[in-house]
Design an enzyme around this catalytic site. Structure first.
Site, PDB file in Angstrom:
ATOM      1  N   TRP A  21       0.803  -1.231   0.000  1.00  0.00           N
ATOM      2  CA  TRP A  21       0.000   0.000   0.000  1.00  0.00           C
ATOM      3  C   TRP A  21       0.837   1.283   0.000  1.00  0.00           C
ATOM      4  O   TRP A  21       1.850   1.376   0.684  1.00  0.00           O
ATOM      5  CB  TRP A  21      -0.894   0.008   1.247  1.00  0.00           C
ATOM      6  N   ASP A  24      -0.174   9.221   0.712  1.00  0.00           N
ATOM      7  CA  ASP A  24       0.430  10.540   0.447  1.00  0.00           C
ATOM      8  C   ASP A  24       1.920  10.542   0.081  1.00  0.00           C
ATOM      9  O   ASP A  24       2.713   9.840   0.718  1.00  0.00           O
ATOM     10  CB  ASP A  24       0.352  11.421   1.699  1.00  0.00           C
ATOM     11  N   GLN A  40       3.662   7.564   2.277  1.00  0.00           N
ATOM     12  CA  GLN A  40       2.933   6.792   3.280  1.00  0.00           C
ATOM     13  C   GLN A  40       2.838   5.362   2.783  1.00  0.00           C
ATOM     14  O   GLN A  40       2.368   5.114   1.666  1.00  0.00           O
ATOM     15  CB  GLN A  40       1.539   7.390   3.492  1.00  0.00           C
ATOM     16  N   TRP A  48      -4.638   0.488   3.744  1.00  0.00           N
ATOM     17  CA  TRP A  48      -4.028   1.381   4.732  1.00  0.00           C
ATOM     18  C   TRP A  48      -3.794   0.627   6.040  1.00  0.00           C
ATOM     19  O   TRP A  48      -4.622  -0.200   6.426  1.00  0.00           O
ATOM     20  CB  TRP A  48      -4.948   2.596   4.946  1.00  0.00           C
ATOM     21  N   GLU A 203      -6.098  18.489   5.860  1.00  0.00           N
ATOM     22  CA  GLU A 203      -4.904  17.638   5.903  1.00  0.00           C
ATOM     23  C   GLU A 203      -3.842  18.187   4.935  1.00  0.00           C
ATOM     24  O   GLU A 203      -4.152  18.923   4.002  1.00  0.00           O
ATOM     25  CB  GLU A 203      -5.252  16.205   5.480  1.00  0.00           C
ATOM     26  N   TRP A 294      -9.864   8.893  -1.023  1.00  0.00           N
ATOM     27  CA  TRP A 294     -10.162   8.078   0.164  1.00  0.00           C
ATOM     28  C   TRP A 294     -11.505   7.361   0.057  1.00  0.00           C
ATOM     29  O   TRP A 294     -11.739   6.367   0.745  1.00  0.00           O
ATOM     30  CB  TRP A 294     -10.117   8.925   1.437  1.00  0.00           C
TER      31      TRP A 294
END
Ligand code: FRU
Length: 498
Positions: A21, A24, A40, A48, A203, A294
């Site tokens: 995975w 960002d 990330q 995630w 964010e 998302w």
């Protein structure tokens, strides 16, 4: 390390993680001839999970070399998003008077018993040009008493005050802090109350100066703020921007920022920020975003790996239709990587299908200019299957004055109810000017740069691997309208087979 590009939907020239995975982009910094891209990363699965910082480097923003994971979770938590800077004068004292790299990131701590989370800001430094990282013994360097969503620090050096500035998200605003040494931070200001979109949690903010119309004497500051997915919004997660002034402590939005402005009008560009420390003689502000949303990011139909980044883009501030706008153009030149498969000028729309009929490509750049005379929607069907059942439509409707991407029949859409659809973005026709459409197509995406970067739509698509046809989209009334130029470059793999 190479990656298997034979995997279905694995991008040919967009960055994707070697496995597992990714979300960002993080810690983007240029140092000693290399662009660093951290991201990330959950190395344990394709959804995630416990966040690490994956790492890759490139000398040209096209070919990326995968590097070992840079930051692992520790007793202070998992490693959420953040940035990296070159500490040229060793203000931090980490480097014995020499320059070095400092990463500033969010530690995310979750109490399994209560489910309560805590987020704080921490540092890591590298003395070997980003190859290995040491966490600072004094972590965390910044905490907040009450703010639960306190994350995603982006740090830069403010030339006039000589201080480091950190911008980070706190609930639905951003906070700014200053520091002389990256270690101790003083609160400076807050921005966001009563302005912009508050559809979701704020964010991954960014703040940087840009020359207006390329004139260094006229400078504005641009603030990027990504907005998390909220069930009420049709678009899911996306990124807004503000323009204004910044005195080293406080950002003051200008009048134009009273209207909500989105960076990208497609569904799949999130959490993007810009590279730090690009040399002044280059001078570009280069941005990259996470090419997902998302809303369905955890369900996209890939196996063994998940997610890709947008193409790196240069950001500029230019006047369009009387208003200053944030303009995006690909920061790579296709000419550098691709073979030109078609270059034609002044062709009647009715004659274009003939030119395109033999083309079978899955990864390419296409640039077309349509003369102003078109009266019906025009554009292209990309990644079209031979049986006519599959294609993604990218078009401009001159009557509605809107750009659109229709991915209803783009391939796999069944993994989430909100994926399929026709997405539009208003784009005024400039009087008497040809409409330029620049398309970057890859195995799981199409990025549309219309009117020389004025309106951009980034969209994921999951076509069958063999759906490689390309067709013109034009109405019968426009058979004699002229496509002024049409150029196609096939883009080549950024990585070899294992
Ligand atoms: C944005 C984000 C950040 C956070 C990271 C966690 O996509 O939610 O706010 O730091 O992802 O992976």
């Amino acid at each position: 390390m190479t990656i298997a590009i034979s995997q279905p939907h694995r991008p040919v020239y967009h960055f994707s993680p070697p496995s597992h995975w990714m979300n960002d982009p993080n810690g983007m910094v240029y140092w000693d001839g290399e662009y660093h891209l951290f991201y990330q990363h959950n190395p344990h699965g394709t959804t995630w999970g416990p966040m690490h910082w994956g790492h890759a480097v490139s000398t040209d923003l096209i070919a990326w070399t995968h590097r070992p994971i840079a930051l692992f979770p520790d007793e202070l938590g998992t490693i959420f998003s953040g940035s990296a800077v070159v500490d040229r004068e060793d203000t931090s004292g980490f480097f014995g008077g020499k320059p070095g790299l400092v990463a500033i990131f969010t530690h995310h701590q979750e109490d399994p018993a209560s489910g309560l989370t805590r987020q704080s800001q921490s540092l890591a430094y590298s003395k070997d040009a980003g190859q290995t990282w040491t966490k600072y013994a004094g972590n965390p360097v910044l905490t907040h008493e009450t703010c639960v969503d306190f994350r995603d620090p982006k740090v830069f050096r403010h030339a006039e005050t000589g201080l480091w500035v950190m911008i980070l998200a706190c609930g639905q605003t951003v906070h700014l802090y200053t520091s002389p040494d990256l270690l101790t931070w003083t609160f400076a200001s807050e921005f966001g109350d009563g302005i912009g979109s508050h559809d979701g949690v704020w964010e991954c903010p960014g703040l940087f100066p840009l020359a207006v119309e390329g004139d260094p004497a006229r400078q504005l500051w641009v603030m990027l703020v990504s907005i998390g997915d909220a069930p009420g919004s049709a678009e899911g997660s996306r990124t807004q921007y503000f323009t204004g002034s910044f005195d080293g402590r406080t950002f003051t939005a200008d009048e134009a920022s009273r209207t909500v402005r989105w960076l990208d009008r497609g569904r799949d560009n999130y959490a993007g920020v810009s590279w730090s420390d690009i040399p002044a003689d280059d001078g570009r502000r280069i941005y990259i975003g996470w090419m997902s949303n998302w809303r369905y990011a955890n369900q996209t139909p890939t196996e063994g790996w998940r997610s890709a980044m947008t193409i790196p883009r240069e950001l500029t501030l230019e006047t369009r239709g009387g208003e200053l706008a944030l303009i995006q153009r690909p920061a790579i030149e296709a000419e550098r990587t691709g073979a030109c498969v078609l270059s034609a000028k002044d062709i009647r729309a009715a004659d274009v299908p003939q030119l395109l009929s033999g083309i079978q490509l899955d990864a390419y750049e296409l640039v077309a200019e349509f003369e102003p005379g078109f009266v019906q929607p025009f554009g292209f069907k990309v990644r079209a299957s031979a049986d006519g059942r599959q294609a993604t439509e990218v078009g401009y409707d001159p009557v509605a004055e809107a750009l659109y991407v229709d991915r209803t029949r783009s391939g796999r859409t069944d993994f989430h109810a909100d994926f399929a659809g026709r997405h539009t973005a208003g784009l005024a026709r400039a009087e008497g000017k040809a409409m330029e459409l620049r398309l970057l197509v890859d195995r799981c995406s199409v990025e549309v740069f219309a009117a020389d970067g004025e309106t951009v739509m980034t969209e994921l698509i999951f076509p069958d691997p063999e759906a490689k046809g390309l067709e013109l989209l034009a109405g019968p009334d426009d058979a004699n309208a002229v496509v002024r130029s049409l150029t196609i470059y096939a883009l080549t793999p950024e990585a070899k087979e294992d």
